[in-house]
Design an enzyme around this catalytic site. Structure first.
Site, PDB file in Angstrom:
ATOM      1  N   ASN A 216       0.856  -1.199   0.000  1.00  0.00           N
ATOM      2  CA  ASN A 216       0.000   0.000   0.000  1.00  0.00           C
ATOM      3  C   ASN A 216       0.884   1.237   0.000  1.00  0.00           C
ATOM      4  O   ASN A 216       2.109   1.131  -0.030  1.00  0.00           O
ATOM      5  CB  ASN A 216      -0.957  -0.030   1.195  1.00  0.00           C
ATOM      6  CG  ASN A 216      -0.204  -0.040   2.503  1.00  0.00           C
ATOM      7  OD1 ASN A 216       0.476   0.913   2.856  1.00  0.00           O
ATOM      8  ND2 ASN A 216      -0.297  -1.159   3.227  1.00  0.00           N
ATOM      9  N   ILE A 313      -2.613  -6.960  14.490  1.00  0.00           N
ATOM     10  CA  ILE A 313      -1.580  -6.666  15.508  1.00  0.00           C
ATOM     11  C   ILE A 313      -2.150  -5.779  16.607  1.00  0.00           C
ATOM     12  O   ILE A 313      -1.949  -6.031  17.801  1.00  0.00           O
ATOM     13  CB  ILE A 313      -0.364  -6.003  14.821  1.00  0.00           C
ATOM     14  CG1 ILE A 313       0.245  -6.995  13.828  1.00  0.00           C
ATOM     15  CG2 ILE A 313       0.687  -5.559  15.829  1.00  0.00           C
ATOM     16  CD1 ILE A 313       0.862  -6.383  12.625  1.00  0.00           C
ATOM     17  N   LYS A 349     -11.453  -3.050  18.169  1.00  0.00           N
ATOM     18  CA  LYS A 349     -10.075  -3.538  18.338  1.00  0.00           C
ATOM     19  C   LYS A 349      -9.653  -3.570  19.803  1.00  0.00           C
ATOM     20  O   LYS A 349      -8.664  -4.202  20.145  1.00  0.00           O
ATOM     21  CB  LYS A 349      -9.114  -2.663  17.543  1.00  0.00           C
ATOM     22  CG  LYS A 349      -9.454  -2.590  16.050  1.00  0.00           C
ATOM     23  CD  LYS A 349      -8.284  -2.933  15.193  1.00  0.00           C
ATOM     24  CE  LYS A 349      -8.650  -2.822  13.715  1.00  0.00           C
ATOM     25  NZ  LYS A 349      -7.610  -3.336  12.835  1.00  0.00           N
TER      26      LYS A 349
HETATM   27  O1  PMT Z   1       2.943   6.125   6.482  1.00  0.00           O
HETATM   28  P1  PMT Z   1       2.438   7.495   6.055  1.00  0.00           P
HETATM   29  O2  PMT Z   1       2.592   7.713   4.567  1.00  0.00           O
HETATM   30  O3  PMT Z   1       3.009   8.609   6.886  1.00  0.00           O
HETATM   31  O4  PMT Z   1       0.855   7.515   6.275  1.00  0.00           O
HETATM   32  C1  PMT Z   1       0.361   7.461   7.580  1.00  0.00           C
HETATM   33  C2  PMT Z   1      -0.852   6.527   7.693  1.00  0.00           C
HETATM   34  C3  PMT Z   1      -2.015   7.045   6.864  1.00  0.00           C
HETATM   35  C4  PMT Z   1      -0.473   5.115   7.228  1.00  0.00           C
HETATM   36  C5  PMT Z   1      -1.246   6.478   9.223  1.00  0.00           C
HETATM   37  O5  PMT Z   1      -1.533   7.769   9.666  1.00  0.00           O
HETATM   38  C6  PMT Z   1      -2.410   5.551   9.462  1.00  0.00           C
HETATM   39  O6  PMT Z   1      -3.584   5.924   9.341  1.00  0.00           O
HETATM   40  N1  PMT Z   1      -2.112   4.291   9.828  1.00  0.00           N
HETATM   41  C7  PMT Z   1      -3.109   3.209   9.939  1.00  0.00           C
HETATM   42  C8  PMT Z   1      -3.405   2.672   8.582  1.00  0.00           C
HETATM   43  C9  PMT Z   1      -4.394   1.538   8.606  1.00  0.00           C
HETATM   44  O7  PMT Z   1      -4.058   0.467   8.198  1.00  0.00           O
HETATM   45  O8  PMT Z   1      -5.546   1.802   9.152  1.00  0.00           O
HETATM   46  P2  PMT Z   1      -6.777   0.742   9.369  1.00  0.00           P
HETATM   47  O9  PMT Z   1      -7.953   1.604   9.675  1.00  0.00           O
HETATM   48  O10 PMT Z   1      -6.850  -0.207   8.214  1.00  0.00           O
HETATM   49  O11 PMT Z   1      -6.323  -0.083  10.645  1.00  0.00           O
HETATM   50  C10 PMT Z   1      -6.716   0.287  11.959  1.00  0.00           C
HETATM   51  C11 PMT Z   1      -5.611   0.006  12.931  1.00  0.00           C
HETATM   52  O12 PMT Z   1      -5.348  -1.387  12.999  1.00  0.00           O
HETATM   53  C12 PMT Z   1      -4.281   0.659  12.626  1.00  0.00           C
HETATM   54  O13 PMT Z   1      -3.700   1.063  13.853  1.00  0.00           O
HETATM   55  C13 PMT Z   1      -3.462  -0.476  12.010  1.00  0.00           C
HETATM   56  O14 PMT Z   1      -2.049  -0.302  12.280  1.00  0.00           O
HETATM   57  C14 PMT Z   1      -3.997  -1.655  12.768  1.00  0.00           C
HETATM   58  N2  PMT Z   1      -3.944  -2.939  12.060  1.00  0.00           N
HETATM   59  C15 PMT Z   1      -4.685  -3.140  10.939  1.00  0.00           C
HETATM   60  C16 PMT Z   1      -4.674  -4.388  10.327  1.00  0.00           C
HETATM   61  C17 PMT Z   1      -3.872  -5.409  10.882  1.00  0.00           C
HETATM   62  N3  PMT Z   1      -3.828  -6.610  10.332  1.00  0.00           N
HETATM   63  N4  PMT Z   1      -3.149  -5.174  11.965  1.00  0.00           N
HETATM   64  C18 PMT Z   1      -3.168  -3.968  12.572  1.00  0.00           C
HETATM   65  O15 PMT Z   1      -2.476  -3.747  13.573  1.00  0.00           O
END
Ligand code: PMT
Length: 407
Positions: A216, A313, A349
Protein backbone atom coordinates in the site's frame (compact mmCIF):
# COMPACT_ATOMS: atom_id res chain seq x y z
CA UNK A 1 14.12 35.16 24.32
CA UNK A 2 16.78 32.70 25.39
CA UNK A 3 16.24 31.25 28.82
CA UNK A 4 19.10 32.34 31.10
CA UNK A 5 18.09 29.82 33.77
CA UNK A 6 18.44 26.91 31.35
CA UNK A 7 21.83 28.12 30.08
CA UNK A 8 23.58 29.21 33.28
CA UNK A 9 26.32 26.79 34.29
CA UNK A 10 26.20 24.79 31.05
CA UNK A 11 29.39 23.86 29.16
CA UNK A 12 29.50 24.23 25.39
CA UNK A 13 32.30 22.96 23.17
CA UNK A 14 32.21 25.20 20.10
CA UNK A 15 33.75 23.88 16.89
CA UNK A 16 34.61 26.73 14.51
CA UNK A 17 35.18 25.53 10.96
CA UNK A 18 36.48 27.46 7.96
CA UNK A 19 33.81 29.75 6.57
CA UNK A 20 33.35 33.50 6.37
CA UNK A 21 30.57 33.18 8.99
CA UNK A 22 33.24 32.27 11.55
CA UNK A 23 33.32 35.93 12.60
CA UNK A 24 29.75 35.49 13.94
CA UNK A 25 31.02 32.72 16.20
CA UNK A 26 33.03 35.31 18.13
CA UNK A 27 29.75 37.11 18.86
CA UNK A 28 28.18 33.75 19.76
CA UNK A 29 30.89 33.15 22.37
CA UNK A 30 30.16 36.55 23.94
CA UNK A 31 26.39 35.99 24.01
CA UNK A 32 26.81 32.55 25.60
CA UNK A 33 29.26 33.76 28.21
CA UNK A 34 26.94 36.64 29.16
CA UNK A 35 24.41 33.92 30.01
CA UNK A 36 26.77 32.02 32.29
CA UNK A 37 27.81 29.37 29.75
CA UNK A 38 31.40 28.11 29.80
CA UNK A 39 32.63 28.01 26.22
CA UNK A 40 35.63 26.00 25.12
CA UNK A 41 36.60 26.21 21.44
CA UNK A 42 38.08 23.90 18.83
CA UNK A 43 39.32 25.81 15.79
CA UNK A 44 39.94 23.93 12.55
CA UNK A 45 42.91 24.77 10.36
CA UNK A 46 40.56 26.42 7.86
CA UNK A 47 38.69 28.17 10.68
CA UNK A 48 41.96 29.80 11.77
CA UNK A 49 42.13 31.45 8.34
CA UNK A 50 38.95 33.38 9.14
CA UNK A 51 39.30 34.16 12.86
CA UNK A 52 42.50 34.32 14.85
CA UNK A 53 43.19 31.89 17.67
CA UNK A 54 44.02 34.93 19.77
CA UNK A 55 40.49 36.38 19.38
CA UNK A 56 38.90 33.05 20.25
CA UNK A 57 41.22 32.59 23.22
CA UNK A 58 40.53 36.10 24.52
CA UNK A 59 36.76 35.64 24.30
CA UNK A 60 36.63 32.14 25.78
CA UNK A 61 39.39 32.92 28.34
CA UNK A 62 40.63 29.41 27.68
CA UNK A 63 43.14 27.60 25.48
CA UNK A 64 42.00 27.24 21.88
CA UNK A 65 42.20 23.58 20.86
CA UNK A 66 43.49 23.09 17.32
CA UNK A 67 45.79 20.16 16.87
CA UNK A 68 44.96 16.46 17.16
CA UNK A 69 48.66 15.69 17.21
CA UNK A 70 49.76 18.18 19.83
CA UNK A 71 51.29 16.05 22.58
CA UNK A 72 50.65 18.80 25.08
CA UNK A 73 46.98 19.13 24.25
CA UNK A 74 46.53 15.37 23.96
CA UNK A 75 48.11 14.71 27.36
CA UNK A 76 46.48 17.67 29.11
CA UNK A 77 43.16 17.69 27.27
CA UNK A 78 42.63 14.75 24.91
CA UNK A 79 39.77 14.69 22.44
CA UNK A 80 37.77 12.35 24.68
CA UNK A 81 38.09 14.71 27.60
CA UNK A 82 37.11 17.70 25.47
CA UNK A 83 33.81 15.95 24.73
CA UNK A 84 33.39 14.50 28.22
CA UNK A 85 33.70 17.92 29.82
CA UNK A 86 31.02 19.48 27.62
CA UNK A 87 27.23 19.30 27.89
CA UNK A 88 26.73 20.12 24.21
CA UNK A 89 28.85 20.35 21.06
CA UNK A 90 28.00 23.22 18.73
CA UNK A 91 29.46 23.41 15.23
CA UNK A 92 29.27 27.00 13.96
CA UNK A 93 29.90 27.53 11.17
CA UNK A 94 29.31 23.98 9.97
CA UNK A 95 30.83 23.94 6.49
CA UNK A 96 29.92 21.53 3.69
CA UNK A 97 33.31 19.91 4.17
CA UNK A 98 32.93 19.33 7.91
CA UNK A 99 29.33 18.04 7.50
CA UNK A 100 30.62 15.58 4.88
CA UNK A 101 33.41 14.41 7.18
CA UNK A 102 30.96 14.03 10.07
CA UNK A 103 28.54 12.04 7.90
CA UNK A 104 31.37 9.77 6.73
CA UNK A 105 32.60 9.24 10.30
CA UNK A 106 36.05 10.59 9.55
CA UNK A 107 38.55 11.49 12.24
CA UNK A 108 41.17 13.37 10.27
CA UNK A 109 41.55 16.43 12.49
CA UNK A 110 40.75 17.38 16.07
CA UNK A 111 37.25 18.75 15.25
CA UNK A 112 36.12 15.63 13.33
CA UNK A 113 37.67 13.33 15.95
CA UNK A 114 35.89 15.04 18.84
CA UNK A 115 32.60 14.91 16.89
CA UNK A 116 33.08 11.21 16.19
CA UNK A 117 34.06 10.38 19.75
CA UNK A 118 31.27 12.25 21.51
CA UNK A 119 28.14 10.86 23.10
CA UNK A 120 26.84 14.36 23.86
CA UNK A 121 24.15 16.16 21.84
CA UNK A 122 25.45 17.96 18.76
CA UNK A 123 23.95 21.11 17.20
CA UNK A 124 25.18 22.32 13.81
CA UNK A 125 24.73 25.76 12.24
CA UNK A 126 25.41 25.21 8.53
CA UNK A 127 26.93 28.08 6.53
CA UNK A 128 27.98 27.87 2.90
CA UNK A 129 27.26 29.03 -0.64
CA UNK A 130 23.64 28.39 -1.67
CA UNK A 131 24.53 25.80 -4.33
CA UNK A 132 26.83 23.96 -1.96
CA UNK A 133 23.94 23.80 0.53
CA UNK A 134 21.46 22.67 -2.13
CA UNK A 135 23.84 20.08 -3.61
CA UNK A 136 22.46 16.55 -3.31
CA UNK A 137 25.60 15.46 -1.45
CA UNK A 138 25.22 18.12 1.27
CA UNK A 139 21.49 17.47 1.58
CA UNK A 140 22.10 13.72 1.91
CA UNK A 141 24.86 14.30 4.48
CA UNK A 142 22.62 16.60 6.52
CA UNK A 143 19.68 14.17 6.37
CA UNK A 144 21.93 11.34 7.50
CA UNK A 145 23.31 13.38 10.40
CA UNK A 146 19.80 14.42 11.48
CA UNK A 147 18.66 10.80 11.35
CA UNK A 148 21.49 10.07 13.78
CA UNK A 149 20.21 12.72 16.16
CA UNK A 150 22.30 15.74 15.17
CA UNK A 151 20.25 18.94 15.61
CA UNK A 152 20.36 21.80 13.14
CA UNK A 153 19.73 25.54 13.25
CA UNK A 154 19.52 27.32 9.88
CA UNK A 155 20.87 28.06 7.41
CA UNK A 156 18.90 31.23 6.79
CA UNK A 157 17.94 32.77 3.46
CA UNK A 158 19.67 35.97 2.47
CA UNK A 159 22.45 37.65 0.59
CA UNK A 160 25.73 35.87 1.17
CA UNK A 161 29.31 37.06 1.27
CA UNK A 162 29.69 35.71 -2.30
CA UNK A 163 26.84 38.07 -3.36
CA UNK A 164 24.44 35.24 -4.10
CA UNK A 165 20.96 34.98 -2.60
CA UNK A 166 19.33 31.93 -1.04
CA UNK A 167 19.64 29.52 1.88
CA UNK A 168 23.20 29.27 3.15
CA UNK A 169 23.71 32.11 5.62
CA UNK A 170 24.61 30.93 9.09
CA UNK A 171 21.88 31.56 11.68
CA UNK A 172 22.45 34.72 13.71
CA UNK A 173 24.27 34.33 17.04
CA UNK A 174 21.11 34.95 19.11
CA UNK A 175 19.19 32.37 17.05
CA UNK A 176 21.94 29.88 17.83
CA UNK A 177 21.80 30.80 21.53
CA UNK A 178 18.05 30.13 21.50
CA UNK A 179 18.54 26.82 19.70
CA UNK A 180 21.12 25.85 22.34
CA UNK A 181 18.63 26.73 25.10
CA UNK A 182 16.05 24.62 23.21
CA UNK A 183 18.37 21.60 23.18
CA UNK A 184 18.95 21.90 26.93
CA UNK A 185 15.22 22.35 27.57
CA UNK A 186 14.42 19.23 25.52
CA UNK A 187 17.15 17.24 27.29
CA UNK A 188 15.65 18.06 30.67
CA UNK A 189 12.06 17.27 29.54
CA UNK A 190 11.98 13.46 29.58
CA UNK A 191 8.65 12.54 31.16
CA UNK A 192 8.68 9.09 29.51
CA UNK A 193 12.09 8.07 30.90
CA UNK A 194 11.87 4.48 32.12
CA UNK A 195 8.86 3.68 29.87
CA UNK A 196 9.06 1.19 27.02
CA UNK A 197 7.18 1.80 23.77
CA UNK A 198 6.44 -0.20 20.63
CA UNK A 199 5.56 1.70 17.46
CA UNK A 200 4.53 0.11 14.16
CA UNK A 201 5.10 2.05 10.96
CA UNK A 202 5.01 1.81 7.19
CA UNK A 203 3.31 -0.71 4.91
CA UNK A 204 3.61 -4.46 4.90
CA UNK A 205 4.52 -6.40 1.77
CA UNK A 206 2.61 -9.63 1.32
CA UNK A 207 4.21 -11.92 -1.25
CA UNK A 208 2.26 -13.22 -4.25
CA UNK A 209 5.28 -15.16 -5.46
CA UNK A 210 9.05 -14.61 -4.95
CA UNK A 211 9.07 -11.41 -7.08
CA UNK A 212 5.62 -9.85 -6.60
CA UNK A 213 3.81 -8.59 -3.56
CA UNK A 214 0.69 -6.77 -2.34
CA UNK A 215 1.52 -3.42 -0.72
CA UNK A 216 0.00 0.00 0.00
CA UNK A 217 1.00 3.67 -0.18
CA UNK A 218 2.20 4.17 3.42
CA UNK A 219 5.58 5.95 3.53
CA UNK A 220 6.22 5.40 7.24
CA UNK A 221 6.53 9.18 7.82
CA UNK A 222 3.83 9.30 10.49
CA UNK A 223 4.92 6.18 12.39
CA UNK A 224 8.63 7.01 12.27
CA UNK A 225 7.91 10.54 13.54
CA UNK A 226 5.93 9.07 16.46
CA UNK A 227 8.81 6.74 17.36
CA UNK A 228 11.25 9.68 17.31
CA UNK A 229 8.91 11.89 19.36
CA UNK A 230 8.44 9.22 22.07
CA UNK A 231 12.22 8.66 22.18
CA UNK A 232 12.79 12.41 22.50
CA UNK A 233 10.60 12.35 25.63
CA UNK A 234 12.82 9.64 27.10
CA UNK A 235 10.95 6.43 26.17
CA UNK A 236 12.89 3.32 25.19
CA UNK A 237 11.35 2.76 21.76
CA UNK A 238 11.21 -0.29 19.52
CA UNK A 239 10.08 0.75 16.06
CA UNK A 240 8.72 -2.16 14.03
CA UNK A 241 8.90 -0.93 10.47
CA UNK A 242 7.69 -2.30 7.18
CA UNK A 243 9.69 -1.50 4.03
CA UNK A 244 10.16 2.31 3.71
CA UNK A 245 12.73 4.67 2.23
CA UNK A 246 13.22 6.47 5.54
CA UNK A 247 16.37 6.35 7.64
CA UNK A 248 16.01 4.78 11.07
CA UNK A 249 15.03 7.49 13.57
CA UNK A 250 17.66 8.45 16.11
CA UNK A 251 17.52 6.84 19.52
CA UNK A 252 15.19 3.95 18.59
CA UNK A 253 15.78 0.23 18.24
CA UNK A 254 14.40 -0.73 14.84
CA UNK A 255 13.08 -4.12 13.73
CA UNK A 256 12.77 -4.22 9.94
CA UNK A 257 10.05 -6.59 8.75
CA UNK A 258 8.13 -7.24 5.53
CA UNK A 259 4.90 -9.07 6.28
CA UNK A 260 2.10 -8.66 8.80
CA UNK A 261 3.02 -11.92 10.46
CA UNK A 262 6.63 -10.75 10.86
CA UNK A 263 5.35 -7.44 12.26
CA UNK A 264 3.27 -9.27 14.87
CA UNK A 265 6.22 -11.48 15.86
CA UNK A 266 8.52 -8.44 16.22
CA UNK A 267 5.93 -6.62 18.36
CA UNK A 268 5.46 -9.65 20.60
CA UNK A 269 9.24 -9.98 20.95
CA UNK A 270 9.40 -6.35 22.11
CA UNK A 271 6.95 -6.96 24.99
CA UNK A 272 6.65 -6.10 27.82
CA UNK A 273 5.98 -2.47 27.02
CA UNK A 274 4.05 0.39 28.61
CA UNK A 275 2.95 1.96 25.35
CA UNK A 276 2.03 0.61 21.90
CA UNK A 277 1.23 2.89 18.97
CA UNK A 278 0.10 1.11 15.79
CA UNK A 279 0.55 3.54 12.91
CA UNK A 280 1.45 0.93 10.30
CA UNK A 281 -0.80 0.28 7.33
CA UNK A 282 -0.91 -3.48 7.74
CA UNK A 283 -2.30 -5.54 4.86
CA UNK A 284 -5.56 -7.07 6.03
CA UNK A 285 -5.05 -10.06 3.75
CA UNK A 286 -2.18 -12.10 2.38
CA UNK A 287 -2.10 -14.48 -0.54
CA UNK A 288 -2.96 -17.96 0.55
CA UNK A 289 -0.24 -20.40 -0.39
CA UNK A 290 2.19 -17.87 -1.97
CA UNK A 291 4.82 -20.18 -3.34
CA UNK A 292 8.54 -19.96 -4.00
CA UNK A 293 8.12 -20.25 -7.79
CA UNK A 294 7.34 -17.26 -10.02
CA UNK A 295 3.82 -17.34 -11.48
CA UNK A 296 4.08 -17.85 -15.26
CA UNK A 297 2.07 -16.06 -17.92
CA UNK A 298 1.37 -19.03 -20.12
CA UNK A 299 -1.34 -17.59 -22.37
CA UNK A 300 -4.17 -19.08 -20.32
CA UNK A 301 -6.50 -17.34 -17.88
CA UNK A 302 -4.82 -15.03 -15.31
CA UNK A 303 -4.20 -16.86 -12.03
CA UNK A 304 -6.79 -16.38 -9.31
CA UNK A 305 -5.33 -15.22 -6.00
CA UNK A 306 -6.97 -16.67 -2.93
CA UNK A 307 -6.61 -14.35 0.06
CA UNK A 308 -6.53 -15.24 3.70
CA UNK A 309 -6.80 -12.87 6.68
CA UNK A 310 -3.68 -11.57 8.39
CA UNK A 311 -3.40 -11.39 12.18
CA UNK A 312 -4.55 -8.07 13.62
CA UNK A 313 -1.58 -6.67 15.51
CA UNK A 314 -3.46 -3.81 17.17
CA UNK A 315 -6.25 -6.12 18.36
CA UNK A 316 -3.69 -8.67 19.59
CA UNK A 317 -1.74 -6.06 21.60
CA UNK A 318 -5.02 -4.68 22.99
CA UNK A 319 -6.22 -8.04 24.26
CA UNK A 320 -6.56 -8.00 28.08
CA UNK A 321 -3.79 -9.86 29.85
CA UNK A 322 -0.63 -9.48 31.86
CA UNK A 323 1.45 -8.42 28.90
CA UNK A 324 -0.99 -5.83 27.56
CA UNK A 325 0.70 -2.41 27.39
CA UNK A 326 -0.94 0.09 29.76
CA UNK A 327 -1.74 2.39 26.83
CA UNK A 328 -2.53 1.04 23.36
CA UNK A 329 -3.08 3.58 20.59
CA UNK A 330 -4.37 2.64 17.16
CA UNK A 331 -4.80 4.61 13.98
CA UNK A 332 -7.89 4.56 11.78
CA UNK A 333 -7.47 5.31 8.09
CA UNK A 334 -10.91 6.17 6.75
CA UNK A 335 -12.31 7.56 3.51
CA UNK A 336 -15.70 8.72 4.77
CA UNK A 337 -17.66 9.08 8.04
CA UNK A 338 -14.23 9.30 9.66
CA UNK A 339 -15.34 9.85 13.26
CA UNK A 340 -18.12 7.26 13.24
CA UNK A 341 -16.01 4.51 11.67
CA UNK A 342 -12.97 5.30 13.83
CA UNK A 343 -15.04 5.29 17.03
CA UNK A 344 -16.44 1.88 16.11
CA UNK A 345 -12.92 0.67 15.27
CA UNK A 346 -11.62 1.72 18.70
CA UNK A 347 -14.32 -0.40 20.36
CA UNK A 348 -13.86 -3.36 17.98
CA UNK A 349 -10.08 -3.54 18.34
CA UNK A 350 -10.09 -2.89 22.09
CA UNK A 351 -7.43 -0.14 22.07
CA UNK A 352 -7.50 2.81 24.48
CA UNK A 353 -7.15 5.65 21.98
CA UNK A 354 -7.52 5.83 18.24
CA UNK A 355 -6.11 8.50 15.97
CA UNK A 356 -8.48 8.95 13.03
CA UNK A 357 -7.25 10.33 9.73
CA UNK A 358 -8.98 10.82 6.40
CA UNK A 359 -7.05 9.01 3.67
CA UNK A 360 -9.39 9.89 0.78
CA UNK A 361 -7.68 10.63 -2.53
CA UNK A 362 -6.45 14.22 -2.57
CA UNK A 363 -5.83 14.48 1.19
CA UNK A 364 -2.19 13.41 0.77
CA UNK A 365 -2.35 11.60 4.13
CA UNK A 366 -0.67 8.52 2.69
CA UNK A 367 2.88 9.51 1.79
CA UNK A 368 2.44 13.27 2.29
CA UNK A 369 4.11 15.45 4.93
CA UNK A 370 0.98 16.77 6.68
CA UNK A 371 -1.87 15.10 8.50
CA UNK A 372 -5.25 16.14 9.90
CA UNK A 373 -6.22 13.90 12.79
CA UNK A 374 -8.85 13.43 15.48
CA UNK A 375 -7.74 11.86 18.76
CA UNK A 376 -10.57 9.65 20.03
CA UNK A 377 -10.49 8.60 23.67
CA UNK A 378 -13.14 7.04 25.91
CA UNK A 379 -14.10 10.50 27.17
CA UNK A 380 -14.33 12.37 23.88
CA UNK A 381 -12.78 13.56 20.65
CA UNK A 382 -10.10 16.20 20.08
CA UNK A 383 -9.81 17.46 16.50
CA UNK A 384 -6.37 18.84 15.68
CA UNK A 385 -5.67 21.30 12.87
CA UNK A 386 -3.74 20.16 9.80
CA UNK A 387 -0.05 20.11 10.71
CA UNK A 388 3.20 18.42 9.66
CA UNK A 389 3.38 14.75 10.65
CA UNK A 390 6.31 15.59 12.97
CA UNK A 391 4.04 18.03 14.85
CA UNK A 392 1.23 15.42 15.06
CA UNK A 393 3.82 13.03 16.51
CA UNK A 394 5.08 15.54 19.08
CA UNK A 395 1.54 16.38 20.19
CA UNK A 396 0.59 12.71 20.45
CA UNK A 397 3.78 11.92 22.42
CA UNK A 398 2.99 14.79 24.82
CA UNK A 399 -0.54 13.38 25.27
CA UNK A 400 0.99 9.96 26.03
CA UNK A 401 3.34 11.58 28.57
CA UNK A 402 0.39 13.37 30.20
CA UNK A 403 -1.44 10.05 30.46
CA UNK A 404 1.45 8.59 32.47
CA UNK A 405 2.42 11.62 34.56
CA UNK A 406 -1.09 13.01 35.07
CA UNK A 407 0.23 16.45 34.03
O1 PMT B 1 2.94 6.13 6.48
P1 PMT B 1 2.44 7.50 6.06
O2 PMT B 1 2.59 7.71 4.57
O3 PMT B 1 3.01 8.61 6.89
O4 PMT B 1 0.86 7.51 6.27
C1 PMT B 1 0.36 7.46 7.58
C2 PMT B 1 -0.85 6.53 7.69
C3 PMT B 1 -2.02 7.04 6.86
C4 PMT B 1 -0.47 5.11 7.23
C5 PMT B 1 -1.25 6.48 9.22
O5 PMT B 1 -1.53 7.77 9.67
C6 PMT B 1 -2.41 5.55 9.46
O6 PMT B 1 -3.58 5.92 9.34
N1 PMT B 1 -2.11 4.29 9.83
C7 PMT B 1 -3.11 3.21 9.94
C8 PMT B 1 -3.41 2.67 8.58
C9 PMT B 1 -4.39 1.54 8.61
O7 PMT B 1 -4.06 0.47 8.20
O8 PMT B 1 -5.55 1.80 9.15
P2 PMT B 1 -6.78 0.74 9.37
O9 PMT B 1 -7.95 1.60 9.67
O10 PMT B 1 -6.85 -0.21 8.21
O11 PMT B 1 -6.32 -0.08 10.65
C10 PMT B 1 -6.72 0.29 11.96
C11 PMT B 1 -5.61 0.01 12.93
O12 PMT B 1 -5.35 -1.39 13.00
C12 PMT B 1 -4.28 0.66 12.63
O13 PMT B 1 -3.70 1.06 13.85
C13 PMT B 1 -3.46 -0.48 12.01
O14 PMT B 1 -2.05 -0.30 12.28
C14 PMT B 1 -4.00 -1.66 12.77
N2 PMT B 1 -3.94 -2.94 12.06
C15 PMT B 1 -4.69 -3.14 10.94
C16 PMT B 1 -4.67 -4.39 10.33
C17 PMT B 1 -3.87 -5.41 10.88
N3 PMT B 1 -3.83 -6.61 10.33
N4 PMT B 1 -3.15 -5.17 11.97
C18 PMT B 1 -3.17 -3.97 12.57
O15 PMT B 1 -2.48 -3.75 13.57
Amino acid sequence: MADHAILAGKRVLLVIAGGIAAYKSLELIRRLRERGVTVRAVLTEAGARFVTPLSVQALTEDTVYRDLWSLTDESEMGHIRLSREADLLVVAPATANLLARMAAGMADDLAATVLLATDKPVLVAPAMNVRMWQHAATQANMALLESRGVRRIGPNDGVMACNEYGPGRMAEPMEIVEAIAGVFAAESHRPLAGRRAIVTSGPTHEPIDPVRYIANRSSGKQGHAIAAALAALGAEVTLVSGPTRLPDPAGCRVAHIETAREMLAACEAALPADIAVCAAAVADWRVDGAGDRKLKKDGGAPPALALTENPDILATLSRPGERRPALVVGFAAETGDVLAYATAKRARKGCDWIVANDVSPGTGTFGGSDNTVHLIRADGVESWPTMPKDAVATRLAEAVAEYFTGK
